[in-house]
Design a protein around this motif. Structure first.
Motif, short mmCIF file in Angstrom:
data_model
loop_
_atom_site.label_atom_id
_atom_site.label_comp_id
_atom_site.label_asym_id
_atom_site.label_seq_id
_atom_site.Cartn_x
_atom_site.Cartn_y
_atom_site.Cartn_z
N ALA A 30 -22.05 43.77 -24.54
CA ALA A 30 -21.54 44.49 -23.35
C ALA A 30 -21.76 45.99 -23.49
N SER A 31 -21.67 46.51 -24.72
CA SER A 31 -21.85 47.97 -24.92
C SER A 31 -23.28 48.38 -24.61
N GLU A 32 -24.17 47.39 -24.54
CA GLU A 32 -25.57 47.68 -24.19
C GLU A 32 -25.92 47.10 -22.81
N GLY A 33 -24.88 46.76 -22.05
CA GLY A 33 -25.09 46.32 -20.67
C GLY A 33 -25.52 44.87 -20.52
N VAL A 34 -25.35 44.09 -21.58
CA VAL A 34 -25.73 42.66 -21.49
C VAL A 34 -24.45 41.84 -21.38
N GLU A 35 -24.28 41.13 -20.27
CA GLU A 35 -23.05 40.37 -20.05
C GLU A 35 -23.12 39.00 -20.72
N SER A 36 -21.92 38.45 -20.95
CA SER A 36 -21.84 37.13 -21.59
C SER A 36 -20.59 36.42 -21.08
N VAL A 37 -20.57 35.13 -21.34
CA VAL A 37 -19.38 34.31 -21.09
C VAL A 37 -19.05 33.61 -22.40
N VAL A 38 -17.78 33.59 -22.77
CA VAL A 38 -17.36 32.96 -24.03
C VAL A 38 -16.53 31.72 -23.70
N VAL A 39 -16.81 30.61 -24.40
CA VAL A 39 -15.97 29.42 -24.24
C VAL A 39 -15.37 29.07 -25.60
N GLU A 40 -14.07 28.70 -25.57
CA GLU A 40 -13.30 28.52 -26.81
C GLU A 40 -12.40 27.29 -26.65
N SER A 41 -12.41 26.42 -27.68
CA SER A 41 -11.64 25.17 -27.55
C SER A 41 -10.15 25.35 -27.80
N ARG A 42 -9.79 26.39 -28.53
CA ARG A 42 -8.36 26.60 -28.82
C ARG A 42 -7.77 27.62 -27.85
N SER A 43 -6.45 27.82 -27.99
CA SER A 43 -5.80 28.87 -27.18
C SER A 43 -6.02 30.22 -27.83
N GLN A 44 -5.87 31.28 -27.07
CA GLN A 44 -6.01 32.65 -27.60
C GLN A 44 -5.03 32.87 -28.73
N GLU A 45 -3.80 32.37 -28.56
CA GLU A 45 -2.76 32.57 -29.57
C GLU A 45 -3.12 31.85 -30.86
N TYR A 46 -3.66 30.63 -30.72
CA TYR A 46 -4.01 29.87 -31.93
C TYR A 46 -5.09 30.59 -32.73
N VAL A 47 -6.12 31.04 -32.00
CA VAL A 47 -7.24 31.72 -32.69
C VAL A 47 -6.74 32.97 -33.39
#
Ligand code: FAS
Ligand code: PHB
Length: 399
Positions: A30-47
């Protein structure tokens, strides 16, 4: 990033895994203007709550600083000049700064993860938590995609130009490299670590790695009020089968409580877990438009404090490679990524194996003499000490 009426997503980079590798990669892209999407199997709190690594190499700290992610680290992290190596009646300090000019930082992976999540949330990064049925498609074409069921169970597809597997040692990305293409190396060690967190100030200023006939022990820390300690235990040990008293007695014996007046101060144990010891490397770390980074491609036993640092080093190489590929149509760094990353992966794999086999007792009297001889050499020879320091304090990224 666009979303169709059916809920399908299109982005430039689809990242599987919101651990340190995946979140740092999304930040650097993102700092170089390239966007992404992240997928994660756990909850944010668990990670964020997983208790894992504790030591950051200079290269990791430098990269986090350059990415604007090190403000809290600078305030709350603790810079260490080196470590202690110990065996019965002997304790020797190796000063990495004197030996190599590089230090290490004590700053838990949980803190790194919190800083990454805070930065990505502030930037509006799209992370799909608690997904299931993640699958990779068409990775050897220029339109790879990732399908998953979102946290409401709805089927989704992310179509991208590149997919990056940052999904750790149990994710689906490894297997997306075809059988005939991938090579794997694996070693399982005949012991595990019983790790504890304790609400007690550390009894040492810097980490103690201790060889003892009863088994390895380590005194690490998380802050001036929280200690992190480990004991070598047999594979299959149930953490709950060790009472707090037995843990502290074993740690005191192995770490040399009473030796030269040194005392190990026990305290309330707030977390216990058993970590198996394994080495794993998968090559290549790229297949078509799929790239692997972090534990998705390699696992090291934690004795060398390399796991998290290696994941960061992969991402430090991969981010500029993807920016060149996607923004400048320049594939040179992307084409070189796997070979370049694997040089450091094998160096860290060897060092982690060497530290592990030097410090953990196997019950073989011949091995024990070799281990003690190595420890005497490393703590008395400038060449031996520098070799350990160079590997532990970290080689420059791109080594
Ligand atoms: P991670 O495993 O951190 O992240 C991968 C992410 O992918 C996870 O959040 C996972 O939920 C997600 N994922 C998996 N499958 C998925 C799927 N199908 N779909 C979507 N998401 C999926 N290293 C050290 O240096 N020192 C230590 O003391 C140490 N202790 C450790 C203790 C344990 C129990 C473990 C497992 C590892 C330890 N490590 C240690 C190594 C650890 O720090 C890793 O090197 C580090 O987490 C690597 O980061 P990532 O590559 O991001 O992988
Ligand atoms: C930790 O603090 O968790 C830690 C430190 C050094 C290691 C492994 C783990 O080698």
């Amino acid at each position: 990033m666009t979303t169709s009426a059916t809920g399908d997503l299109r982005t430039r980079v689809a990242i599987i895994g919101a651990g340190p590798a995946g979140m740092l990669l999304s930040h650097l892209l993102a700092s170089e203007g390239v966007e992404s999407v992240v997928v994660e199997s756990r909850s944010q709190e668990y990670v964020a709550g997983r208790i894992r690594a504790g030591i950051l190499e200079q290269s990791t700290v430098d990269l986090l600083r350059s990415a604007g992610l090190a403000d809290r680290l600078a305030r709350e992290g603790h810079e260490h000049r080196g470590i202690y190596l110990q065996w019965p009646h002997e304790r020797h300090h190796l000063d990495f700064v004197d030996l190599t000019g590089r230090s290490v930082w004590v700053y838990g992976q949980t803190e790194v993860q919190k800083d990454l999540v805070a930065a990505r949330t502030a930037a509006g990064q799209q992370v799909h938590y608690e997904v299931s049925d993640t699958a990779l498609h068409d990775v050897d074409t220029d339109h790879p995609s990732v399908t998953f069921a979102d946290s409401d169970g709805r089927p989704r597809r992310v179509t991208a130009e590149v997919v990056v597997g940052c999904d750790g040692s149990f994710g689906p990305s490894r297997a997306a490299v075809p059988d005939g293409v991938r090579s794997t190396w694996e070693k399982t060690y005949p012991y595990s670590w019983l790790g504890i967190l304790a609400d007690v100030p550390p009894s040492t200023d810097e980490l103690i790695y201790a060889w003892h006939p009863d088994g390895f022990a380590m005194h690490s820390m998380r802050s001036s009020t929280v200690s992190r300690l480990y004991l070598q235990v047999p594979n299959g040990t149930d953490a709950q089968s060790w009472s707090d008293d037995r843990i502290w007695e074993s740690l005191a014996t192995r770490l040399g409580h009473g030796q030269d007046g040194w005392q190990l101060t026990p305290g309330p144990i707030t977390e216990k877990s058993v970590l198996p010891m394994r080495s794993y490397v998968q090559t290549p770390m790229r297949h078509g438009r799929l790239f692997l980074a972090g534990d998705a491609a390699h696992i090291v036993p934690p004795t060398g404090a390399k796991g998290l640092n290696l994941a960061v080093a992969d991402v430090g190489l991969l981010a500029p490679a993807l920016v060149d590929l996607l923004s400048k149509d320049d594939a040179r760094l992307a084409d070189a990524y796997s070979a370049t990353a694997l040089r450091r992966v094998w160096r860290c794999t060897h060092f982690s194996w060497w530290m592990t086999t030097m410090l953990h007792t196997s019950g073989d009297p011949f091995d024990e003499q070799l281990q003690l001889s190595q420890l005497r050499w490393v703590t008395s020879s400038a060449a031996g000490a520098t070799g350990l320091a160079e590997n532990y304090a970290g080689l420059p990224i791109g080594f």
